[in-house]
Design a protein around this motif. Sequence first.
Motif, PDB file in Angstrom:
ATOM      1  N   VAL A 218      19.716 -46.744 -33.474  1.00  0.00           N
ATOM      2  CA  VAL A 218      19.861 -47.161 -32.089  1.00  0.00           C
ATOM      3  C   VAL A 218      18.510 -45.927 -31.222  1.00  0.00           C
ATOM      4  CG1 VAL A 218      20.804 -46.813 -29.928  1.00  0.00           C
ATOM      5  CG2 VAL A 218      22.143 -47.571 -31.943  1.00  0.00           C
ATOM      6  N   LEU A 219      18.564 -44.818 -31.533  1.00  0.00           N
ATOM      7  CA  LEU A 219      17.746 -43.729 -31.044  1.00  0.00           C
ATOM      8  C   LEU A 219      15.962 -44.062 -31.619  1.00  0.00           C
ATOM      9  CD1 LEU A 219      19.641 -40.381 -31.600  1.00  0.00           C
ATOM     10  CD2 LEU A 219      18.734 -41.454 -29.686  1.00  0.00           C
ATOM     11  N   ALA A 220      16.095 -44.928 -32.409  1.00  0.00           N
ATOM     12  CA  ALA A 220      14.442 -45.318 -33.115  1.00  0.00           C
ATOM     13  C   ALA A 220      14.042 -46.406 -31.769  1.00  0.00           C
ATOM     14  CB  ALA A 220      14.369 -45.809 -34.243  1.00  0.00           C
ATOM     15  N   HIS A 221      14.834 -46.843 -31.146  1.00  0.00           N
ATOM     16  CA  HIS A 221      14.577 -47.908 -30.286  1.00  0.00           C
ATOM     17  C   HIS A 221      14.657 -47.653 -28.742  1.00  0.00           C
ATOM     18  CE1 HIS A 221      13.792 -51.127 -33.185  1.00  0.00           C
ATOM     19  NE2 HIS A 221      14.853 -50.629 -33.969  1.00  0.00           N
ATOM     20  N   PHE A 222      15.666 -46.735 -28.786  1.00  0.00           N
ATOM     21  CA  PHE A 222      16.037 -46.230 -27.246  1.00  0.00           C
ATOM     22  C   PHE A 222      16.063 -44.691 -27.389  1.00  0.00           C
ATOM     23  CE2 PHE A 222      17.971 -50.441 -27.826  1.00  0.00           C
ATOM     24  CZ  PHE A 222      17.206 -50.976 -26.952  1.00  0.00           C
ATOM     25  N   PRO A 223      15.123 -44.040 -27.494  1.00  0.00           N
ATOM     26  CA  PRO A 223      15.074 -42.336 -27.475  1.00  0.00           C
ATOM     27  C   PRO A 223      15.519 -41.713 -26.189  1.00  0.00           C
ATOM     28  CG  PRO A 223      13.076 -43.149 -27.639  1.00  0.00           C
ATOM     29  CD  PRO A 223      13.712 -44.549 -27.551  1.00  0.00           C
ATOM     30  N   ASP A 224      15.260 -42.353 -24.969  1.00  0.00           N
ATOM     31  CA  ASP A 224      15.179 -41.600 -23.954  1.00  0.00           C
ATOM     32  C   ASP A 224      16.073 -42.489 -22.694  1.00  0.00           C
ATOM     33  OD1 ASP A 224      13.425 -39.678 -24.317  1.00  0.00           O
ATOM     34  OD2 ASP A 224      11.839 -41.124 -24.504  1.00  0.00           O
ATOM     35  N   LEU A 225      16.919 -43.238 -23.104  1.00  0.00           N
ATOM     36  CA  LEU A 225      17.958 -43.678 -22.168  1.00  0.00           C
ATOM     37  C   LEU A 225      18.874 -42.244 -21.689  1.00  0.00           C
ATOM     38  CD1 LEU A 225      19.557 -46.846 -23.617  1.00  0.00           C
ATOM     39  CD2 LEU A 225      17.701 -46.752 -22.026  1.00  0.00           C
ATOM     40  N   LYS A 226      19.334 -42.689 -20.552  1.00  0.00           N
ATOM     41  CA  LYS A 226      20.214 -41.589 -19.823  1.00  0.00           C
ATOM     42  C   LYS A 226      21.397 -40.929 -21.068  1.00  0.00           C
ATOM     43  CE  LYS A 226      23.064 -40.295 -15.783  1.00  0.00           C
ATOM     44  NZ  LYS A 226      23.631 -40.828 -14.659  1.00  0.00           N
ATOM     45  N   ALA A 227      21.569 -42.074 -21.938  1.00  0.00           N
ATOM     46  CA  ALA A 227      23.130 -41.574 -22.802  1.00  0.00           C
ATOM     47  C   ALA A 227      22.236 -41.351 -23.882  1.00  0.00           C
ATOM     48  CB  ALA A 227      23.751 -43.093 -23.083  1.00  0.00           C
ATOM     49  N   SER A 228      20.982 -41.403 -24.288  1.00  0.00           N
ATOM     50  CA  SER A 228      20.387 -40.969 -25.374  1.00  0.00           C
ATOM     51  C   SER A 228      20.588 -39.306 -25.676  1.00  0.00           C
ATOM     52  CB  SER A 228      18.807 -41.271 -25.540  1.00  0.00           C
ATOM     53  OG  SER A 228      18.730 -42.682 -25.451  1.00  0.00           O
ATOM     54  N   ALA A 229      20.607 -38.559 -24.794  1.00  0.00           N
ATOM     55  CA  ALA A 229      20.715 -37.209 -24.924  1.00  0.00           C
ATOM     56  C   ALA A 229      22.020 -36.926 -25.891  1.00  0.00           C
ATOM     57  CB  ALA A 229      20.828 -36.282 -23.820  1.00  0.00           C
ATOM     58  N   ALA A 230      23.090 -37.490 -25.430  1.00  0.00           N
ATOM     59  CA  ALA A 230      24.460 -37.338 -26.006  1.00  0.00           C
ATOM     60  C   ALA A 230      24.432 -37.964 -27.562  1.00  0.00           C
ATOM     61  CB  ALA A 230      25.526 -38.220 -25.661  1.00  0.00           C
ATOM     62  N   TRP A 231      23.504 -38.891 -27.675  1.00  0.00           N
ATOM     63  CA  TRP A 231      23.314 -39.657 -29.177  1.00  0.00           C
ATOM     64  C   TRP A 231      22.677 -38.717 -30.104  1.00  0.00           C
ATOM     65  CZ3 TRP A 231      21.628 -45.084 -26.778  1.00  0.00           C
ATOM     66  CH2 TRP A 231      22.518 -45.371 -26.083  1.00  0.00           C
ATOM     67  N   TRP A 232      21.620 -38.144 -29.547  1.00  0.00           N
ATOM     68  CA  TRP A 232      20.750 -37.236 -30.399  1.00  0.00           C
ATOM     69  C   TRP A 232      21.743 -35.879 -30.596  1.00  0.00           C
ATOM     70  CZ3 TRP A 232      16.387 -38.187 -32.509  1.00  0.00           C
ATOM     71  CH2 TRP A 232      15.592 -39.017 -31.747  1.00  0.00           C
ATOM     72  N   TYR A 233      22.471 -35.655 -29.618  1.00  0.00           N
ATOM     73  CA  TYR A 233      23.254 -34.479 -29.971  1.00  0.00           C
ATOM     74  C   TYR A 233      24.381 -34.621 -31.222  1.00  0.00           C
ATOM     75  CZ  TYR A 233      27.112 -31.000 -29.611  1.00  0.00           C
ATOM     76  OH  TYR A 233      28.000 -29.978 -29.731  1.00  0.00           O
ATOM     77  N   ASP A 234      24.922 -35.805 -31.007  1.00  0.00           N
ATOM     78  CA  ASP A 234      26.008 -36.401 -32.074  1.00  0.00           C
ATOM     79  C   ASP A 234      25.419 -36.486 -33.238  1.00  0.00           C
ATOM     80  OD1 ASP A 234      27.973 -36.082 -30.186  1.00  0.00           O
ATOM     81  OD2 ASP A 234      28.306 -38.206 -29.716  1.00  0.00           O
ATOM     82  N   ALA A 235      24.079 -37.193 -33.374  1.00  0.00           N
ATOM     83  CA  ALA A 235      23.644 -37.115 -34.665  1.00  0.00           C
ATOM     84  C   ALA A 235      23.150 -35.918 -35.153  1.00  0.00           C
ATOM     85  CB  ALA A 235      22.228 -37.964 -34.409  1.00  0.00           C
ATOM     86  N   ALA A 236      22.596 -35.104 -34.615  1.00  0.00           N
ATOM     87  CA  ALA A 236      22.306 -33.575 -35.167  1.00  0.00           C
ATOM     88  C   ALA A 236      23.838 -32.968 -35.642  1.00  0.00           C
ATOM     89  CB  ALA A 236      21.931 -32.797 -34.019  1.00  0.00           C
ATOM     90  N   LEU A 237      24.806 -33.279 -34.881  1.00  0.00           N
ATOM     91  CA  LEU A 237      26.055 -32.457 -34.989  1.00  0.00           C
ATOM     92  C   LEU A 237      26.670 -33.109 -36.456  1.00  0.00           C
ATOM     93  CD1 LEU A 237      28.099 -30.380 -34.250  1.00  0.00           C
ATOM     94  CD2 LEU A 237      28.850 -32.055 -32.909  1.00  0.00           C
ATOM     95  N   ALA A 238      26.259 -34.311 -36.588  1.00  0.00           N
ATOM     96  CA  ALA A 238      26.914 -35.060 -37.796  1.00  0.00           C
ATOM     97  C   ALA A 238      26.226 -34.506 -39.204  1.00  0.00           C
ATOM     98  CB  ALA A 238      26.566 -36.594 -37.833  1.00  0.00           C
TER      99      ALA A 238
END
Length: 287
Positions: free
Chosen positions: A32-52
């Motif tokens: 998802v982040l490859a297409h939507f890196p900077d949506l408002k919700a993206s910061a949480a997705w980046w965080y969860d991906a890194a945490l995984a």
Amino acid sequence: MRKSEAKELIKQARDAWDAEEWLRAGELYERVLAHFPDLKASAAWWYDAALAHKFLRNWAKAYELGREAAARSPRGEGDPAYWNLGIAATIQRDWATARDAWSGFGIELPDGEGQIDARLGYACVRLDTGGEREVVWIERLCPTRGRVVSVPVTGGRRYGEIVVHDGEPKGERVVEGVSCPVFDELLLFEESELPTLEVTVAAGEKADLEALLELFTGHGFGAEPASSVRMLCACCSEGTHEQERAVGAGTQQVSLAAPEEEARRLLERWAGETAIGRSWSGLGAVG
């Protein structure tokens, strides 16, 4: 990728997360982040991906994704994205990024460049080596690194080694009314060359044994009386426990961290300082 498809992938990622399928969750977030890196919700997705990937101990990937998460997180407000980046950057030995991450979290460290070797007090770390778990004391060098200042009884672990630990306390030890957190070890960062020895000592008075411990620590070595070691189950280990260094008179085993010849010299010196009341025997390497 349409937003409707991204929404379905995020749902799948969260389901995988709940099932602790860390690799699948991380991969779905990244799609998802490859297409939507900077949506408002993206910061949480980046965080969860890194945490995984942190959970998977894939530090290179946790570092890569963690930089993206931190770049989209507020500075100076204790955001966990900075803490996890600080851990990953430390393990990658990217000290500039680690320093910036701790600053972004809101931690003030002494000015400088390169490896962080501050003195941040003491804490405890739960060592984990193939199923054996032991809580030892560390001197904190940065928010995630510490030098072991106990003499571990777990095979293969040594006084003076440097470990990286997690940021969430799992238990606490209370010493003279002061609470110290217990963190879980993430990895052994730097090995120690000091071997572990055992010796049987006879001390006429409590002060005699205290003098032995002070003699070794004063020379940069370690000394740990058997009476200070407590065995706890895994559940109890994560609780709160009063901690004291049980030092008494009599005969007992003492674990030492020092080269054997140096240990022998210090033991002879200790025993020779009084006419009676101090003796030792059976010095030998452990393991």
